[in-house]
Design a protein around this motif. Structure first.
Motif, PDB file in Angstrom:
ATOM      1  N   ALA A  26       0.823  -1.208   0.000  1.00 26.61           N
ATOM      2  CA  ALA A  26       0.000   0.000   0.000  1.00 26.61           C
ATOM      3  C   ALA A  26       0.859   1.262   0.000  1.00 26.61           C
ATOM      4  O   ALA A  26       0.396   2.331  -0.397  1.00 26.61           O
ATOM      5  N   GLU A  27       2.125   1.130   0.415  1.00 26.95           N
ATOM      6  CA  GLU A  27       3.007   2.303   0.463  1.00 26.95           C
ATOM      7  C   GLU A  27       3.308   2.872  -0.918  1.00 26.95           C
ATOM      8  O   GLU A  27       3.757   4.018  -1.013  1.00 26.95           O
ATOM      9  N   ILE A  28       3.073   2.113  -1.962  1.00 28.59           N
ATOM     10  CA  ILE A  28       3.381   2.613  -3.311  1.00 28.59           C
ATOM     11  C   ILE A  28       2.624   3.911  -3.589  1.00 28.59           C
ATOM     12  O   ILE A  28       3.112   4.781  -4.312  1.00 28.59           O
ATOM     13  N   ARG A  29       1.450   4.079  -2.979  1.00 32.46           N
ATOM     14  CA  ARG A  29       0.670   5.299  -3.184  1.00 32.46           C
ATOM     15  C   ARG A  29       1.275   6.494  -2.455  1.00 32.46           C
ATOM     16  O   ARG A  29       0.802   7.621  -2.622  1.00 32.46           O
ATOM     17  N   ARG A  30       2.298   6.239  -1.655  1.00 35.65           N
ATOM     18  CA  ARG A  30       2.952   7.329  -0.921  1.00 35.65           C
ATOM     19  C   ARG A  30       4.267   7.755  -1.573  1.00 35.65           C
ATOM     20  O   ARG A  30       4.986   8.567  -1.006  1.00 35.65           O
ATOM     21  N   VAL A  31       4.591   7.211  -2.719  1.00 35.31           N
ATOM     22  CA  VAL A  31       5.807   7.629  -3.413  1.00 35.31           C
ATOM     23  C   VAL A  31       5.581   9.014  -4.001  1.00 35.31           C
ATOM     24  O   VAL A  31       4.555   9.288  -4.625  1.00 35.31           O
ATOM     25  N   ARG A  32       6.547   9.884  -3.779  1.00 35.39           N
ATOM     26  CA  ARG A  32       6.461  11.264  -4.260  1.00 35.39           C
ATOM     27  C   ARG A  32       7.747  11.639  -4.991  1.00 35.39           C
ATOM     28  O   ARG A  32       8.792  11.008  -4.803  1.00 35.39           O
ATOM     29  N   VAL A  33       7.643  12.698  -5.782  1.00 31.03           N
ATOM     30  CA  VAL A  33       8.804  13.341  -6.392  1.00 31.03           C
ATOM     31  C   VAL A  33       8.935  14.699  -5.723  1.00 31.03           C
ATOM     32  O   VAL A  33       7.934  15.422  -5.572  1.00 31.03           O
ATOM     33  N   CYS A  34      10.135  15.036  -5.285  1.00 30.35           N
ATOM     34  CA  CYS A  34      10.350  16.288  -4.560  1.00 30.35           C
ATOM     35  C   CYS A  34       9.753  17.473  -5.315  1.00 30.35           C
ATOM     36  O   CYS A  34       9.910  17.597  -6.535  1.00 30.35           O
ATOM     37  N   GLY A  35       9.078  18.351  -4.571  1.00 30.92           N
ATOM     38  CA  GLY A  35       8.410  19.489  -5.182  1.00 30.92           C
ATOM     39  C   GLY A  35       9.309  20.654  -5.541  1.00 30.92           C
ATOM     40  O   GLY A  35       8.868  21.615  -6.176  1.00 30.92           O
ATOM     41  N   ALA A  36      10.583  20.590  -5.152  1.00 30.60           N
ATOM     42  CA  ALA A  36      11.503  21.669  -5.521  1.00 30.60           C
ATOM     43  C   ALA A  36      11.778  21.631  -7.017  1.00 30.60           C
ATOM     44  O   ALA A  36      11.940  20.563  -7.611  1.00 30.60           O
ATOM     45  N   ASP A  37      11.845  22.812  -7.625  1.00 29.84           N
ATOM     46  CA  ASP A  37      12.022  22.897  -9.080  1.00 29.84           C
ATOM     47  C   ASP A  37      13.319  22.268  -9.559  1.00 29.84           C
ATOM     48  O   ASP A  37      13.403  21.802 -10.689  1.00 29.84           O
ATOM     49  N   THR A  38      14.337  22.273  -8.715  1.00 31.86           N
ATOM     50  CA  THR A  38      15.647  21.790  -9.140  1.00 31.86           C
ATOM     51  C   THR A  38      16.077  20.558  -8.352  1.00 31.86           C
ATOM     52  O   THR A  38      17.222  20.439  -7.950  1.00 31.86           O
ATOM     53  N   CYS A  39      15.149  19.635  -8.148  1.00 34.94           N
ATOM     54  CA  CYS A  39      15.517  18.435  -7.396  1.00 34.94           C
ATOM     55  C   CYS A  39      15.046  17.167  -8.108  1.00 34.94           C
ATOM     56  O   CYS A  39      15.814  16.505  -8.776  1.00 34.94           O
ATOM     57  N   ALA A  40      13.794  16.789  -7.941  1.00 30.01           N
ATOM     58  CA  ALA A  40      13.197  15.590  -8.551  1.00 30.01           C
ATOM     59  C   ALA A  40      13.617  14.285  -7.896  1.00 30.01           C
ATOM     60  O   ALA A  40      13.465  13.220  -8.482  1.00 30.01           O
ATOM     61  N   LEU A  41      14.145  14.338  -6.657  1.00 24.86           N
ATOM     62  CA  LEU A  41      14.433  13.090  -5.948  1.00 24.86           C
ATOM     63  C   LEU A  41      13.126  12.383  -5.614  1.00 24.86           C
ATOM     64  O   LEU A  41      12.108  13.013  -5.356  1.00 24.86           O
ATOM     65  N   ARG A  42      13.179  11.051  -5.604  1.00 24.87           N
ATOM     66  CA  ARG A  42      12.021  10.239  -5.250  1.00 24.87           C
ATOM     67  C   ARG A  42      12.075   9.912  -3.754  1.00 24.87           C
ATOM     68  O   ARG A  42      13.155   9.663  -3.218  1.00 24.87           O
ATOM     69  N   PHE A  43      10.917   9.879  -3.100  1.00 21.48           N
ATOM     70  CA  PHE A  43      10.895   9.547  -1.686  1.00 21.48           C
ATOM     71  C   PHE A  43       9.542   8.964  -1.308  1.00 21.48           C
ATOM     72  O   PHE A  43       8.552   9.097  -2.046  1.00 21.48           O
ATOM     73  N   LEU A  44       9.507   8.327  -0.151  1.00 16.56           N
ATOM     74  CA  LEU A  44       8.288   7.746   0.382  1.00 16.56           C
ATOM     75  C   LEU A  44       7.745   8.689   1.451  1.00 16.56           C
ATOM     76  O   LEU A  44       8.438   9.000   2.417  1.00 16.56           O
ATOM     77  N   ASP A  45       6.521   9.157   1.254  1.00 17.06           N
ATOM     78  CA  ASP A  45       5.900  10.088   2.190  1.00 17.06           C
ATOM     79  C   ASP A  45       5.262   9.302   3.330  1.00 17.06           C
ATOM     80  O   ASP A  45       4.197   8.712   3.174  1.00 17.06           O
ATOM     81  N   ARG A  46       5.930   9.307   4.486  1.00 14.07           N
ATOM     82  CA  ARG A  46       5.387   8.629   5.657  1.00 14.07           C
ATOM     83  C   ARG A  46       4.843   9.641   6.671  1.00 14.07           C
ATOM     84  O   ARG A  46       4.608   9.291   7.828  1.00 14.07           O
ATOM     85  N   SER A  47       4.624  10.866   6.241  1.00 12.20           N
ATOM     86  CA  SER A  47       4.075  11.864   7.163  1.00 12.20           C
ATOM     87  C   SER A  47       2.629  11.490   7.494  1.00 12.20           C
ATOM     88  O   SER A  47       1.913  10.928   6.660  1.00 12.20           O
ATOM     89  N   PRO A  48       2.184  11.784   8.740  1.00 13.75           N
ATOM     90  CA  PRO A  48       0.818  11.403   9.140  1.00 13.75           C
ATOM     91  C   PRO A  48      -0.258  11.954   8.213  1.00 13.75           C
ATOM     92  O   PRO A  48      -1.244  11.275   7.926  1.00 13.75           O
ATOM     93  N   ALA A  49      -0.063  13.179   7.725  1.00 19.70           N
ATOM     94  CA  ALA A  49      -1.076  13.797   6.859  1.00 19.70           C
ATOM     95  C   ALA A  49      -0.877  13.467   5.385  1.00 19.70           C
ATOM     96  O   ALA A  49      -1.664  13.892   4.539  1.00 19.70           O
ATOM     97  N   ARG A  50       0.186  12.718   5.096  1.00 24.10           N
ATOM     98  CA  ARG A  50       0.507  12.355   3.703  1.00 24.10           C
ATOM     99  C   ARG A  50       0.635  13.591   2.812  1.00 24.10           C
ATOM    100  O   ARG A  50       0.174  13.617   1.672  1.00 24.10           O
ATOM    101  N   ASN A  51       1.263  14.638   3.337  1.00 31.48           N
ATOM    102  CA  ASN A  51       1.394  15.876   2.568  1.00 31.48           C
ATOM    103  C   ASN A  51       2.841  16.370   2.479  1.00 31.48           C
ATOM    104  O   ASN A  51       3.082  17.553   2.274  1.00 31.48           O
ATOM    105  N   ARG A  52       3.794  15.467   2.660  1.00 26.88           N
ATOM    106  CA  ARG A  52       5.199  15.859   2.551  1.00 26.88           C
ATOM    107  C   ARG A  52       5.494  16.255   1.109  1.00 26.88           C
ATOM    108  O   ARG A  52       5.159  15.525   0.173  1.00 26.88           O
ATOM    109  N   ARG A  53       6.133  17.396   0.916  1.00 27.53           N
ATOM    110  CA  ARG A  53       6.400  17.900  -0.431  1.00 27.53           C
ATOM    111  C   ARG A  53       7.862  17.809  -0.824  1.00 27.53           C
ATOM    112  O   ARG A  53       8.184  17.835  -2.014  1.00 27.53           O
TER     113      ARG A  53
END
Length: 201
Positions: A145-172
């Motif tokens: 189920a964690e696959i739905r928490r995969v994010r791409v960093c919101g910074a314009d000059t980054c694009a690193l991939r990460f797993l958002d484990r924040s309680p609100a699921r809003n890590r940017r």
């Protein structure tokens, strides 16, 4: 040889940290941190997948295989995170790779009167087996189920991939200390300039 700042460990899963060895994906030409087989071996050792005394790979094929797996993992993870299926070629490569993973036999332990699995080492003794562990982690992520928490960093000059484990699921950001703070400072400076005030006003 790659420097420590090129290998970032904020992915939350080893397979995501591995995809992040190709940096600056937002550029037309991303920055490669696995420039030779020695870099690959060092990354696998720092990720605690490869024994420190493992002989380093010397063949260019080992490096090519590692990079190929990395991009396969990246495509598959981003596809499933977005609700799509990975390509049949990517599925086949992941299945072939995980088949080479050496899985230790499960062991039992009693802790505080409870039966628990005994932690066992999963270090590989050669880079191919260590890469199979990366593939295994990717398959486990794709099926969780964690696959739905995969994010791409919101910074314009980054694009690193990460797993958002924040309680609100809003890590940017991949990291608040790296991209989050820099972005906030930049946005604050832009608002200050637009308002016509200097920070001292």
């Amino acid at each position: 040889m790659a420097t420590d700042d090129m290998w970032i460990w904020d992915g939350g899963r080893v397979c995501l940290d591995f995809t992040n060895t190709l940096r600056d994906r937002w550029r037309a030409t991303p920055r490669e941190t696995l420039r030779n087989a020695g870099d690959l071996a060092r990354w696998l050792q720092e990720a605690e997948l490869l024994t420190p005394d493992a002989p380093p790979p010397t063949a260019a094929a080992a490096l090519a295989s590692g990079r190929h797996l990395r991009e396969t993992v990246d495509r598959a993870v981003l596809a499933v995170a977005a609700g799509r299926l990975p390509s049949s070629d990517d599925i086949a490569l992941l299945n072939r790779s995980t088949a080479e993973a050496l899985r230790p036999a499960p062991q039992l332990a009693v802790t505080d009167g409870r039966l628990e699995p005994l932690r066992t080492t999963n270090l590989a003794t050669d880079p191919a087996a260590a890469l199979a562990l990366v593939a295994q982690d990717a398959v486990e992520l794709l099926l969780s189920a964690e696959i739905r928490r995969v994010r791409v960093c919101g910074a314009d000059t980054c694009a690193l991939r990460f797993l958002d484990r924040s309680p609100a699921r809003n890590r940017r950001w991949c990291s608040m200390s790296r991209c989050g703070n820099r972005t906030k400072v930049r946005l604050h400076q832009a608002r200050t300039r637009q308002s016509g005030h200097t920070p001292q006003d």
